[in-house]
Design a protein around this motif. Structure first.
Motif, PDB file in Angstrom:
ATOM      1  N   VAL A  22       0.838  -1.202   0.000  1.00  0.00           N
ATOM      2  CA  VAL A  22       0.000   0.000   0.000  1.00  0.00           C
ATOM      3  C   VAL A  22       0.870   1.249   0.000  1.00  0.00           C
ATOM      4  N   TYR A  25       2.524   1.771  -3.597  1.00  0.00           N
ATOM      5  CA  TYR A  25       1.678   2.184  -4.709  1.00  0.00           C
ATOM      6  C   TYR A  25       0.863   3.452  -4.435  1.00  0.00           C
ATOM      7  N   THR A  26       0.647   3.776  -3.177  1.00  0.00           N
ATOM      8  CA  THR A  26      -0.055   5.031  -2.878  1.00  0.00           C
ATOM      9  C   THR A  26       0.935   6.168  -2.657  1.00  0.00           C
ATOM     10  N   LYS A  27       2.197   5.797  -2.428  1.00  0.00           N
ATOM     11  CA  LYS A  27       3.249   6.772  -2.116  1.00  0.00           C
ATOM     12  C   LYS A  27       2.947   7.532  -0.816  1.00  0.00           C
ATOM     13  N   VAL A  28       2.189   6.868   0.050  1.00  0.00           N
ATOM     14  CA  VAL A  28       1.893   7.418   1.367  1.00  0.00           C
ATOM     15  C   VAL A  28       2.769   6.673   2.360  1.00  0.00           C
ATOM     16  N   ASN A  34      -1.895   4.534   6.624  1.00  0.00           N
ATOM     17  CA  ASN A  34      -2.007   3.300   5.850  1.00  0.00           C
ATOM     18  C   ASN A  34      -2.692   2.199   6.653  1.00  0.00           C
ATOM     19  N   ALA A  37      -6.368   2.857   6.647  1.00  0.00           N
ATOM     20  CA  ALA A  37      -6.953   2.556   5.335  1.00  0.00           C
ATOM     21  C   ALA A  37      -7.082   1.044   5.132  1.00  0.00           C
ATOM     22  N   GLU A  41     -10.617  -0.998   4.761  1.00  0.00           N
ATOM     23  CA  GLU A  41     -10.879  -1.815   3.571  1.00  0.00           C
ATOM     24  C   GLU A  41     -11.100  -3.269   3.959  1.00  0.00           C
TER      25      GLU A  41
END
Length: 101
Positions: A22, A25-28, A34, A37, A41
């Protein structure tokens, strides 16, 4: 569908690996964000992959305000149940989740 089921299994059973993916690909990079999130989900995922028509009906009702055709659409027209039915009936999902047949 098998690959999706396996990816979902990984997502739900490998917290550290999921967090790394995560973040990548989210660059967070905020681990707390994270984690929140991922947890959110995870609660929405259905291990059987079965679609809940009520969710689609809700979306159709919401968009019917701007897309009039949505008001007369049927939820069943937006998914094909045979794919998750095949996975369930073949025993694939039980094997994936380590359940007894």
């Amino acid at each position: 569908m098998r690959a999706y089921a396996e990816a979902m299994h990984y997502f739900l059973t490998n917290a550290e690996g999921t967090a790394q993916i995560v973040a990548k690909y989210t660059k967070v990079e905020d681990r707390e964000l994270n984690a929140y999130a991922i947890e959110s989900e995870s609660k929405a995922m259905e291990r059987t992959l079965q679609v809940d028509p009520k969710g689609i009906e809700l979306i159709l009702a919401l968009i019917s305000k701007t897309v009039p055709q949505a008001a007369s659409a049927k939820a069943e027209d937006f998914y094909d149940a045979r794919f998750y039915t095949e996975l369930r009936e073949s025993g694939f999902l039980k094997r994936l989740w380590g359940e007894k047949p």
